[in-house]
Scaffold this active site. Structure first.
Site, PDB file in Angstrom:
ATOM      1  CE  LYS A  16      -2.057  -1.051   3.877  1.00  0.00           C
ATOM      2  NZ  LYS A  16      -1.286  -2.301   4.161  1.00  0.00           N
ATOM      3  NE  ARG A  87      -4.283  -1.116  10.032  1.00  0.00           N
ATOM      4  CZ  ARG A  87      -3.243  -0.657   9.331  1.00  0.00           C
ATOM      5  NH1 ARG A  87      -3.270   0.527   8.776  1.00  0.00           N
ATOM      6  NH2 ARG A  87      -2.173  -1.395   9.176  1.00  0.00           N
ATOM      7  NE  ARG A 121       7.438  -2.368   6.385  1.00  0.00           N
ATOM      8  CZ  ARG A 121       6.115  -2.236   6.453  1.00  0.00           C
ATOM      9  NH1 ARG A 121       5.421  -1.771   5.431  1.00  0.00           N
ATOM     10  NH2 ARG A 121       5.479  -2.584   7.553  1.00  0.00           N
ATOM     11  NE  ARG A 154       6.383  -0.171  10.224  1.00  0.00           N
ATOM     12  CZ  ARG A 154       5.211  -0.170   9.575  1.00  0.00           C
ATOM     13  NH1 ARG A 154       5.111   0.432   8.400  1.00  0.00           N
ATOM     14  NH2 ARG A 154       4.162  -0.760  10.091  1.00  0.00           N
ATOM     15  NE  ARG A 165       2.113  -4.688  11.418  1.00  0.00           N
ATOM     16  CZ  ARG A 165       3.193  -4.586  10.641  1.00  0.00           C
ATOM     17  NH1 ARG A 165       4.336  -5.120  11.034  1.00  0.00           N
ATOM     18  NH2 ARG A 165       3.131  -3.951   9.504  1.00  0.00           N
TER      19      ARG A 165
HETATM   20  P1  ADP Z   1       2.249  -1.853   3.214  1.00  0.00           P
HETATM   21  O1  ADP Z   1       2.234  -0.348   3.219  1.00  0.00           O
HETATM   22  O2  ADP Z   1       1.021  -2.429   2.553  1.00  0.00           O
HETATM   23  O3  ADP Z   1       2.498  -2.444   4.553  1.00  0.00           O
HETATM   24  P2  ADP Z   1       4.833  -1.605   1.809  1.00  0.00           P
HETATM   25  O4  ADP Z   1       4.575  -0.787   0.600  1.00  0.00           O
HETATM   26  O5  ADP Z   1       5.538  -0.980   2.941  1.00  0.00           O
HETATM   27  O6  ADP Z   1       3.455  -2.317   2.283  1.00  0.00           O
HETATM   28  O7  ADP Z   1       5.639  -2.922   1.327  1.00  0.00           O
HETATM   29  C1  ADP Z   1       6.045  -3.917   2.278  1.00  0.00           C
HETATM   30  C2  ADP Z   1       7.447  -4.428   1.898  1.00  0.00           C
HETATM   31  O8  ADP Z   1       7.377  -5.155   0.665  1.00  0.00           O
HETATM   32  C3  ADP Z   1       8.509  -3.332   1.661  1.00  0.00           C
HETATM   33  O9  ADP Z   1       9.730  -3.817   2.114  1.00  0.00           O
HETATM   34  C4  ADP Z   1       8.507  -3.140   0.154  1.00  0.00           C
HETATM   35  O10 ADP Z   1       9.782  -2.701  -0.319  1.00  0.00           O
HETATM   36  C5  ADP Z   1       8.196  -4.548  -0.342  1.00  0.00           C
HETATM   37  N1  ADP Z   1       7.383  -4.551  -1.573  1.00  0.00           N
HETATM   38  C6  ADP Z   1       6.453  -3.660  -1.971  1.00  0.00           C
HETATM   39  N2  ADP Z   1       5.906  -4.010  -3.156  1.00  0.00           N
HETATM   40  C7  ADP Z   1       6.501  -5.182  -3.516  1.00  0.00           C
HETATM   41  C8  ADP Z   1       6.387  -6.062  -4.659  1.00  0.00           C
HETATM   42  N3  ADP Z   1       5.520  -5.811  -5.644  1.00  0.00           N
HETATM   43  N4  ADP Z   1       7.161  -7.167  -4.667  1.00  0.00           N
HETATM   44  C9  ADP Z   1       8.043  -7.412  -3.674  1.00  0.00           C
HETATM   45  N5  ADP Z   1       8.212  -6.632  -2.595  1.00  0.00           N
HETATM   46  C10 ADP Z   1       7.454  -5.520  -2.501  1.00  0.00           C
HETATM   47  P1  ADP Z   2       1.102  -1.856   7.682  1.00  0.00           P
HETATM   48  O1  ADP Z   2       0.148  -1.553   6.601  1.00  0.00           O
HETATM   49  O2  ADP Z   2       2.460  -2.226   7.168  1.00  0.00           O
HETATM   50  O3  ADP Z   2       0.578  -2.808   8.688  1.00  0.00           O
HETATM   51  P2  ADP Z   2       0.842   0.828   8.882  1.00  0.00           P
HETATM   52  O4  ADP Z   2       2.021   1.702   8.819  1.00  0.00           O
HETATM   53  O5  ADP Z   2      -0.328   1.140   8.028  1.00  0.00           O
HETATM   54  O6  ADP Z   2       1.394  -0.623   8.613  1.00  0.00           O
HETATM   55  O7  ADP Z   2       0.326   0.710  10.379  1.00  0.00           O
HETATM   56  C1  ADP Z   2       1.189   0.469  11.451  1.00  0.00           C
HETATM   57  C2  ADP Z   2       0.400   0.435  12.759  1.00  0.00           C
HETATM   58  O8  ADP Z   2      -0.209   1.714  12.987  1.00  0.00           O
HETATM   59  C3  ADP Z   2      -0.749  -0.556  12.801  1.00  0.00           C
HETATM   60  O9  ADP Z   2      -0.326  -1.854  13.159  1.00  0.00           O
HETATM   61  C4  ADP Z   2      -1.648   0.081  13.878  1.00  0.00           C
HETATM   62  O10 ADP Z   2      -1.114  -0.129  15.177  1.00  0.00           O
HETATM   63  C5  ADP Z   2      -1.494   1.568  13.582  1.00  0.00           C
HETATM   64  N1  ADP Z   2      -2.516   2.039  12.629  1.00  0.00           N
HETATM   65  C6  ADP Z   2      -2.315   2.509  11.369  1.00  0.00           C
HETATM   66  N2  ADP Z   2      -3.473   2.855  10.793  1.00  0.00           N
HETATM   67  C7  ADP Z   2      -4.445   2.589  11.704  1.00  0.00           C
HETATM   68  C8  ADP Z   2      -5.869   2.696  11.710  1.00  0.00           C
HETATM   69  N3  ADP Z   2      -6.542   3.132  10.637  1.00  0.00           N
HETATM   70  N4  ADP Z   2      -6.534   2.328  12.830  1.00  0.00           N
HETATM   71  C9  ADP Z   2      -5.886   1.888  13.909  1.00  0.00           C
HETATM   72  N5  ADP Z   2      -4.559   1.751  13.980  1.00  0.00           N
HETATM   73  C10 ADP Z   2      -3.835   2.090  12.892  1.00  0.00           C
END
Ligand code: ADP
Ligand code: ADP
Ligand code: ZN
Length: 208
Positions: A16, A87, A121, A154, A165
């Site tokens: 995302k 979420r 990541r 992270r 998560r």
């Molecule tokens: P999210 O915001 O949904 O948690 P991220 O964009 O941070 O996801 O991506 C999670 C991890 O996967 C990061 O380390 C990113 O570099 C990697 N990643 C993102 N897109 C891809 C892809 N298409 N293929 C492989 N790895 C990816």
């Molecule tokens: P990812 O998509 O990789 O899980 P985010 O950076 O979106 O990570 O979120 C990290 C953390 O921040 C979540 O595990 C949660 O604790 C908090 N968080 C983010 N967005 C929300 C939301 N909309 N509602 C509640 N908690 C949130």
């Protein structure tokens, strides 16, 4: 194009953040992400506790805290890509009361791949760029391509917290995906393949 309202849904690690940044740049949209906003205020005491106390355990931060972040961010944005919110169903209800959406994308990625993506990541603490130790390496190991800062892992990208998560995602956020699917507005996008491939799948829908 810059007044489009785009929502990106998907499990943790689906890509995302990666795709939202690209969409924001390509279509001149504001990137609104609750995760980054919360990390920037991780240790700020609220009446519900600090965001860190929830985030580091892999739990959702209480709705009033995130709703307020989203409200303020959307007031300041014309077009936006919203990432990491809603979420749960009560956040859906709140979002409906403050804005409307033009596109809802769901990035589908199998669970084992999510665990690999999250545990590998690495992020830039200064500019927010994200990398992966295998799939998306910086030019120099451990150093941000964009700004030269040292990359970090992270606090919540450890295997144990990743599992929690994903559990929280299945329980609270899958119903959000189902909600938009039932409404008929959800566009499901295959989230595997290179980031370029995935971007093209999303962008081609927005360009139509
Ligand atoms: P999210 O915001 O949904 O948690 P991220 O964009 O941070 O996801 O991506 C999670 C991890 O996967 C990061 O380390 C990113 O570099 C990697 N990643 C993102 N897109 C891809 C892809 N298409 N293929 C492989 N790895 C990816
Ligand atoms: P990812 O998509 O990789 O899980 P985010 O950076 O979106 O990570 O979120 C990290 C953390 O921040 C979540 O595990 C949660 O604790 C908090 N968080 C983010 N967005 C929300 C939301 N909309 N509602 C509640 N908690 C949130
Ligand atoms: Zn950087």
């Amino acid at each position: 194009m810059s007044d489009e309202h785009v929502l990106l849904l998907g499990p943790p690690g689906a890509g995302k953040g990666t795709q939202s940044k690209r969409l924001a740049a390509e279509f001149d949209l504001e990137h609104v992400t609750t995760g980054d906003a919360l990390r920037a205020n991780k240790h700020v005491e609220t009446e519900h506790g600090t965001p860190a106390s929830f985030m580091d355990a892999g739990e959702l931060v209480p709705d009033p805290v995130v709703n307020e972040i989203v409200k303020t961010a959307l007031e300041d944005a014309d077009g936006y890509v919203l990432d990491g919110y809603p979420r749960n169903l009560s956040q859906v209800e709140y979002l409906d009361s403050v804005t409307d959406l033009d596109y809802v994308f769901y990035l589908a990625v199998p669970e084992d791949e999510l665990v690999n993506r999250l545990t590998g990541r690495r992020v830039c603490p200064d500019c927010g760029a994200n990398y992966h130790v295998e799939f998306n390496q910086p030019a120099e190991e451990g150093v941000c391509d964009e700004c030269g800062a040292d990359l970090v892992q992270r606090d919540d990208d450890t295997e144990e917290t990743v599992r929690e998560r994903l559990r929280v995602y299945h329980e609270n956020t899958e119903p959000v995906v189902e909600h938009y699917r039932e409404k008929g507005t959800l566009v499901e996008v295959e989230g595997e393949g290179t980031p370029d491939d995935v971007f093209e799948r999303i962008a081609s829908e927005v360009r139509d």
